[in-house]
Design an enzyme around this catalytic site. Structure first.
Site, PDB file in Angstrom:
ATOM      1  N   GLY A 275       0.850  -1.184   0.000  1.00  0.00           N
ATOM      2  CA  GLY A 275       0.000   0.000   0.000  1.00  0.00           C
ATOM      3  C   GLY A 275       0.882   1.229   0.000  1.00  0.00           C
ATOM      4  N   ARG A 276       1.390   1.532   1.185  1.00  0.00           N
ATOM      5  CA  ARG A 276       2.169   2.747   1.410  1.00  0.00           C
ATOM      6  C   ARG A 276       3.313   2.935   0.403  1.00  0.00           C
ATOM      7  NH1 ARG A 276       2.502   4.918   6.613  1.00  0.00           N
ATOM      8  NH2 ARG A 276       1.854   2.895   7.400  1.00  0.00           N
ATOM      9  N   ARG A 316      -2.541  11.210  10.403  1.00  0.00           N
ATOM     10  CA  ARG A 316      -1.322  10.503  10.803  1.00  0.00           C
ATOM     11  C   ARG A 316      -0.499  11.253  11.859  1.00  0.00           C
ATOM     12  NH1 ARG A 316       2.469   9.255   8.071  1.00  0.00           N
ATOM     13  NH2 ARG A 316       2.779   7.177   8.882  1.00  0.00           N
ATOM     14  N   TYR A 320      -0.390   8.839  15.004  1.00  0.00           N
ATOM     15  CA  TYR A 320       0.860   8.091  15.187  1.00  0.00           C
ATOM     16  C   TYR A 320       2.037   8.997  15.525  1.00  0.00           C
ATOM     17  CZ  TYR A 320      -1.790   5.014  11.964  1.00  0.00           C
ATOM     18  OH  TYR A 320      -2.744   4.277  11.320  1.00  0.00           O
ATOM     19  N   CYS A 346     -10.837  21.874  17.118  1.00  0.00           N
ATOM     20  CA  CYS A 346     -10.754  22.186  18.532  1.00  0.00           C
ATOM     21  C   CYS A 346     -10.196  21.022  19.329  1.00  0.00           C
ATOM     22  CB  CYS A 346     -12.127  22.594  19.036  1.00  0.00           C
ATOM     23  SG  CYS A 346     -12.740  23.997  18.102  1.00  0.00           S
ATOM     24  N   TYR A 375      -2.813   6.443   3.544  1.00  0.00           N
ATOM     25  CA  TYR A 375      -3.478   6.662   4.828  1.00  0.00           C
ATOM     26  C   TYR A 375      -3.709   8.165   5.048  1.00  0.00           C
ATOM     27  CZ  TYR A 375      -1.952   1.892   4.955  1.00  0.00           C
ATOM     28  OH  TYR A 375      -1.732   0.588   4.609  1.00  0.00           O
TER      29      TYR A 375
HETATM   30  C1  LIG Z   1      -2.655  -2.463   5.826  1.00  0.00           C
HETATM   31  C2  LIG Z   1      -2.408  -3.773   5.167  1.00  0.00           C
HETATM   32  C3  LIG Z   1      -1.584  -3.870   4.047  1.00  0.00           C
HETATM   33  C4  LIG Z   1      -0.836  -2.689   3.474  1.00  0.00           C
HETATM   34  O1  LIG Z   1       0.158  -2.240   4.321  1.00  0.00           O
HETATM   35  P1  LIG Z   1       1.219  -1.150   3.810  1.00  0.00           P
HETATM   36  O2  LIG Z   1       2.061  -0.918   4.983  1.00  0.00           O
HETATM   37  O3  LIG Z   1       0.458   0.052   3.387  1.00  0.00           O
HETATM   38  O4  LIG Z   1       1.967  -1.754   2.675  1.00  0.00           O
HETATM   39  C5  LIG Z   1      -1.467  -5.092   3.444  1.00  0.00           C
HETATM   40  N1  LIG Z   1      -2.101  -6.199   3.917  1.00  0.00           N
HETATM   41  C6  LIG Z   1      -2.903  -6.141   5.000  1.00  0.00           C
HETATM   42  C7  LIG Z   1      -3.575  -7.361   5.461  1.00  0.00           C
HETATM   43  C8  LIG Z   1      -3.077  -4.940   5.671  1.00  0.00           C
HETATM   44  O5  LIG Z   1      -3.851  -4.897   6.755  1.00  0.00           O
END
Ligand SMILES: *Cc1c(COP(=O)(O)O)cnc(C)c1O
Length: 417
Positions: A275-276, A316, A320, A346, A375
């Site tokens: 993802g990231r 974020r 975090y 607020c 995210y």
């Molecule tokens: C969140 C998630 C991902 C993606 O994670 P990244 O750190 O954004 O690469 C992949 N698989 C599962 C099951 C997740 O929960």
């Protein structure tokens, strides 16, 4: 490498000055570069070209249908965690045979929807979920393809909120119990065991935890084979980190090399759920400075830059304590000042950055909150009754709005007096 660069003293996305987009769509807005998205997807996916694999983009990291559709066109699949994400993936024309369904709380309805869509595989996270999938599949008269998500008890050495593969985390089934579950699944009439999966966390900046998890999964696959269970898919999850500040995460091809070297003896298709690493640095959040002010009276004077983006748009930093680099859209040269960059919400927790050195900026100027593609929008909310912002995609010298800014009517659309 990304396509947000200063050109003639102005931050641009590919060939479009960010200020031009701001003038047209207003602020705040998320801005994505399609050249960066494509490049990152292809660099990641291409790194695994030596072996059979499917890159299933983690929809939760950035869920806009235009972006999902783009990954689909490059051959990507989707890793989903809800019925809503299934809907998005299908709407974006992602091949259902490349959809993986993860998550600890799949409802009966969600399971039914995924079975009807004929997705590639469910990553099962508990014994009760296996029973539920068997029941729904039986009712529909179909067979459900499953993997168990193994919790390998590996420390990903990342933020506690985003580590998922430790025994104490809620995810997956412990390796020790998983064997019993596979044997149970083997006897179920409507279950097809096809894989083993794991996902140990997010924003990993080292390769070693992935390899440690992979070792455990490989041993487990051998155990399964001894019981006559053949595994076709090994899902290694996502989690590869990116550079927000001074991190030095492995490059996709380094990660891929290490993983491929571990798989030579196995006849499996590898599934990856990044993802990231694909979208994180392909998006920024553009915001306008509303006010600057100095609060005196404390030990030292405190400088605030108050912007029109807030924790509901990008959570974020609050959630975090994450670092996002923040750049003035008009390149500056003056001496930097120590400031807090905060939003209008607020809550004291509503900040984009604290104690950050930023060149002197003025009311009305634009700031870019970098590395916001993952995210970012997907975690945004309407807190403080703030309409969610627009999303814009740049392609070369053109751009288009891929999600309209919400209006006040949108805020109350589903409410009744
Ligand atoms: C969140 C998630 C991902 C993606 O994670 P990244 O750190 O954004 O690469 C992949 N698989 C599962 C099951 C997740 O929960």
């Amino acid at each position: 490498m990304n396509h947000f660069k200063y050109k003639n003293g102005e931050l641009s996305c590919e060939d479009v000055p960010v200020s031009r987009i701001a003038a047209e769509v207003g602020t705040p807005f998320y801005l994505y570069s399609s050249a960066t998205l494509n490049r990152h997807f292809q660099a990641f996916d291409g790194a695994f070209d030596d072996i059979a694999h499917i890159t299933c983009f983690a929809v939760k990291s950035c869920s806009n249908v235009a972006i999902l559709n783009g990954f689909g066109k490059m051959g990507g699949g989707a890793d989903i965690v809800s019925g809503g994400e299934l809907f998005r993936a299908l709407h974006s024309k992602i091949d259902p045979k490349k959809i993986i369904y993860s998550g600890v709380g799949k409802s009966e309805l969600e399971i039914e929807e995924a079975l009807r869509a004929e997705i590639l595989m469910f990553n099962v996270e508990s014994p009760q979920e296996l029973d539920r999938i068997q029941n729904v599949a039986e009712r529909l008269g179909v067979r459900a393809p499953v993997a168990f998500r193994i919790n390998p008890d590996v420390d990903p050495q990342t933020h506690a909120y985003i580590s998922t593969g430790l025994a104490k985390n809620k995810f997956g089934v412990p390796v020790k119990e998983a064997l019993v579950e596979y044997l149970r699944a083997q006897d179920m009439a409507n279950i097809d065991i096809i894989g083993v999966s794991c996902h140990i966390g997010s924003q990993l900046t080292k390769i070693s935890p992935f390899i440690e998890a992979l070792h455990k999964v490989k041993l487990f696959i051998q155990q399964l084979e001894q019981k006559g269970i053949v595994i076709k898919y090994l899902d290694l999850g996502g989690g590869l980190g990116i550079n927000y500040n001074d991190e030095e995460p492995p490059l996709p091809h380094e990660y891929a090399r290490a993983v491929i070297d571990e798989l030579t003896s196995l006849d499996i298709t590898l599934i990856l759920e990044p993802g990231r690493v694909i979208v994180g640095n392909a998006g920024i959040l553009v915001t306008e400075i509303q006010y600057t002010k100095v609060n005196t009276g404390g030990e030292t004077d405190k400088h605030f830059v108050i912007v029109d983006a807030a924790m509901n748009d990008l959570s974020r930093p609050s959630l975090y304590d994450a670092f996002h680099s923040i750049k003035p859209v008009l390149e500056k040269s003056g001496t930097p000042l120590l400031v807090d960059i905060v939003g209008p919400i607020c809550e004291t927790g509503d900040f984009m950055a604290r104690d950050r050195l930023l060149e002197e900026v003025k009311q009305g100027e634009l700031l870019a909150i970098m590395s916001s593609g993952a995210y970012g929008f997907s975690m945004s909310s309407n807190y403080n009754s703030r309409p969610r912002v627009a999303e814009v995609l740049v392609e070369g010298s053109g751009f288009r709005v891929i999600r309209e800014r919400e209006n006040y009517e949108d805020l109350i659309r589903h409410e009744n007096i």
